[in-house]
Design a protein around this motif. Structure first.
Motif, PDB file in Angstrom:
ATOM      1  N   TYR A  79       0.829  -1.209   0.000  1.00 53.14           N
ATOM      2  CA  TYR A  79       0.000   0.000   0.000  1.00 53.14           C
ATOM      3  C   TYR A  79       0.860   1.253   0.000  1.00 53.14           C
ATOM      4  O   TYR A  79       0.564   2.247  -0.675  1.00 53.14           O
ATOM      5  CB  TYR A  79      -0.906  -0.002   1.234  1.00 53.14           C
ATOM      6  N   ASP A  80       1.964   1.196   0.744  1.00 53.95           N
ATOM      7  CA  ASP A  80       2.851   2.345   0.902  1.00 53.95           C
ATOM      8  C   ASP A  80       3.727   2.585  -0.329  1.00 53.95           C
ATOM      9  O   ASP A  80       4.518   3.518  -0.356  1.00 53.95           O
ATOM     10  CB  ASP A  80       3.753   2.114   2.122  1.00 53.95           C
ATOM     11  N   PRO A 196      -4.621   2.619   4.633  1.00 52.72           N
ATOM     12  CA  PRO A 196      -5.010   4.010   4.892  1.00 52.72           C
ATOM     13  C   PRO A 196      -5.364   4.280   6.355  1.00 52.72           C
ATOM     14  O   PRO A 196      -5.187   5.397   6.837  1.00 52.72           O
ATOM     15  CB  PRO A 196      -6.250   4.190   3.992  1.00 52.72           C
ATOM     16  N   ALA A 197      -5.850   3.272   7.062  1.00 48.84           N
ATOM     17  CA  ALA A 197      -6.178   3.458   8.473  1.00 48.84           C
ATOM     18  C   ALA A 197      -4.957   3.272   9.367  1.00 48.84           C
ATOM     19  O   ALA A 197      -4.826   3.915  10.411  1.00 48.84           O
ATOM     20  CB  ALA A 197      -7.279   2.472   8.887  1.00 48.84           C
ATOM     21  N   ILE A 198      -4.047   2.399   8.928  1.00 49.70           N
ATOM     22  CA  ILE A 198      -2.879   2.092   9.736  1.00 49.70           C
ATOM     23  C   ILE A 198      -1.836   3.204   9.682  1.00 49.70           C
ATOM     24  O   ILE A 198      -1.220   3.554  10.693  1.00 49.70           O
ATOM     25  CB  ILE A 198      -2.246   0.767   9.276  1.00 49.70           C
ATOM     26  N   ALA A 199      -1.636   3.767   8.485  1.00 45.83           N
ATOM     27  CA  ALA A 199      -0.560   4.744   8.288  1.00 45.83           C
ATOM     28  C   ALA A 199      -0.630   5.928   9.262  1.00 45.83           C
ATOM     29  O   ALA A 199       0.371   6.272   9.893  1.00 45.83           O
ATOM     30  CB  ALA A 199      -0.558   5.236   6.841  1.00 45.83           C
ATOM     31  N   PRO A 200      -1.791   6.588   9.431  1.00 41.42           N
ATOM     32  CA  PRO A 200      -1.832   7.724  10.373  1.00 41.42           C
ATOM     33  C   PRO A 200      -1.512   7.309  11.811  1.00 41.42           C
ATOM     34  O   PRO A 200      -0.860   8.062  12.547  1.00 41.42           O
ATOM     35  CB  PRO A 200      -3.281   8.226  10.257  1.00 41.42           C
ATOM     36  N   MET A 201      -1.976   6.113  12.207  1.00 39.09           N
ATOM     37  CA  MET A 201      -1.686   5.647  13.570  1.00 39.09           C
ATOM     38  C   MET A 201      -0.194   5.403  13.759  1.00 39.09           C
ATOM     39  O   MET A 201       0.372   5.726  14.805  1.00 39.09           O
ATOM     40  CB  MET A 201      -2.481   4.367  13.858  1.00 39.09           C
ATOM     41  N   LEU A 202       0.458   4.820  12.735  1.00 40.37           N
ATOM     42  CA  LEU A 202       1.885   4.562  12.845  1.00 40.37           C
ATOM     43  C   LEU A 202       2.674   5.863  12.884  1.00 40.37           C
ATOM     44  O   LEU A 202       3.686   5.972  13.588  1.00 40.37           O
ATOM     45  CB  LEU A 202       2.355   3.695  11.676  1.00 40.37           C
ATOM     46  N   GLU A 203       2.233   6.858  12.102  1.00 40.53           N
ATOM     47  CA  GLU A 203       2.923   8.151  12.111  1.00 40.53           C
ATOM     48  C   GLU A 203       2.915   8.764  13.512  1.00 40.53           C
ATOM     49  O   GLU A 203       3.889   9.366  13.943  1.00 40.53           O
ATOM     50  CB  GLU A 203       2.256   9.102  11.120  1.00 40.53           C
ATOM     51  N   GLU A 204       1.797   8.579  14.213  1.00 42.49           N
ATOM     52  CA  GLU A 204       1.634   9.225  15.514  1.00 42.49           C
ATOM     53  C   GLU A 204       2.104   8.350  16.671  1.00 42.49           C
ATOM     54  O   GLU A 204       2.676   8.843  17.646  1.00 42.49           O
ATOM     55  CB  GLU A 204       0.148   9.577  15.718  1.00 42.49           C
ATOM     56  N   TRP A 205       1.864   7.029  16.553  1.00 37.19           N
ATOM     57  CA  TRP A 205       2.035   6.167  17.720  1.00 37.19           C
ATOM     58  C   TRP A 205       2.937   4.966  17.461  1.00 37.19           C
ATOM     59  O   TRP A 205       2.866   3.984  18.211  1.00 37.19           O
ATOM     60  CB  TRP A 205       0.666   5.651  18.184  1.00 37.19           C
TER      61      TRP A 205
END
Length: 257
Positions: A79-80, A196-205
């Motif tokens: 995906y990335d 798409p749901a995982i990426a923002p969480m990984l960026e932050e947490w």
């Protein structure tokens, strides 16, 4: 990293920037995650699709490393934009088939008794797993090979009775290819679809999530190893430990189709 990015087109002052999907290599190269997750994704990206196949092949012989923990990462990297989805799927499936053929050949060459004694000598493997896989195969035949790919531990052993019983090699390979292909596609697909749901969480947490993942992995490994050691000690107390526990009866092979 795959993300929604703003374009550089001129826009009226105060207007919201236009959003376009960017999955290119440059955006992917910007992705940096912290902790264990960042290390794993970086390693997978470095090893590429071939590394995914090798890891799945190793899992065939080291059961405490389930592919379900690896394949979603490959899907996320796809995906990335840092890995080919179909390349990862093909490599993983070929890795499973290669490992299955090795176990099949061992079973065919050594027969039941000697193969069972070999399994008894491998650390953290147990003849009970061999027996369960054998019973599963003897009851269901090719269907066991097909669906056994979806069951941890069983998938490491199901090829052995198939080899012992001399299941036709083409049929065995076909069932293995279909079963592993579907299973790998599901797990890689989950990583891709939920990217798409995982990426923002990984960026932050990613750091905190990495710590949680490490704790869960450590607990699972301790549970697996402790359970195996308890079983081995119990078998030893009853005089059933080690190669001597293997059934000495019949190294012959059948002709099951």
């Amino acid at each position: 990293m795959a993300r929604w990015t703003t374009t550089s087109m001129a826009e009226p002052e105060g207007a919201k920037p236009m959003i376009t999907p960017a999955l290119g290599a440059k955006a992917a190269a910007d992705a940096e995650y912290d902790g264990f997750i960042g290390w794993v994704l970086s390693l997978m990206q470095t090893l590429g699709e071939v590394g995914v196949g090798v890891a799945v092949l190793i899992e065939t012989f080291v059961p405490p490393t389930p592919s379900e923990a690896l394949l979603p990462g490959a899907g996320f990297l796809a995906y990335d934009g840092r890995m080919s989805f179909w390349g990862a799927w093909l490599a993983a499936t070929l890795g499973v088939v290669a490992g299955a053929l090795i176990w099949y050949a061992i079973g065919a060459a050594l027969g039941r008794g000697r193969t069972r004694r070999l399994v008894a000598r491998i650390p953290l493997m147990d003849t009970d797993d061999f027996d369960k896989a054998e019973a599963f195969f003897l009851r269901w035949g090719g269907v066991a090979v097909l669906f056994g790919r979806c069951v941890p531990l069983v998938r490491s052993f199901i090829s052995i009775p198939a080899g012992i019983e001399r299941m036709p090699l083409l049929k065995f390979t076909g069932y293995t290819l279909i079963g592993s292909g579907l299973w790998n596609g599901i797990w890689i697909g989950l990583g891709f679809v939920f990217g798409p749901a995982i990426a923002p969480m990984l960026e932050e947490w990613s750091g905190a999530i990495s710590n949680a993942v490490l704790v869960v992995i450590a607990l699972l490994v301790l549970w697996f190893v402790a359970g195996r050691l308890r079983r081995l000690r119990r078998r030893k107390r009853h005089g059933l430990n080690g190669p001597a526990a293997a059934d000495p009866v019949d190294d012959t092979v059948g002709a099951r189709d």
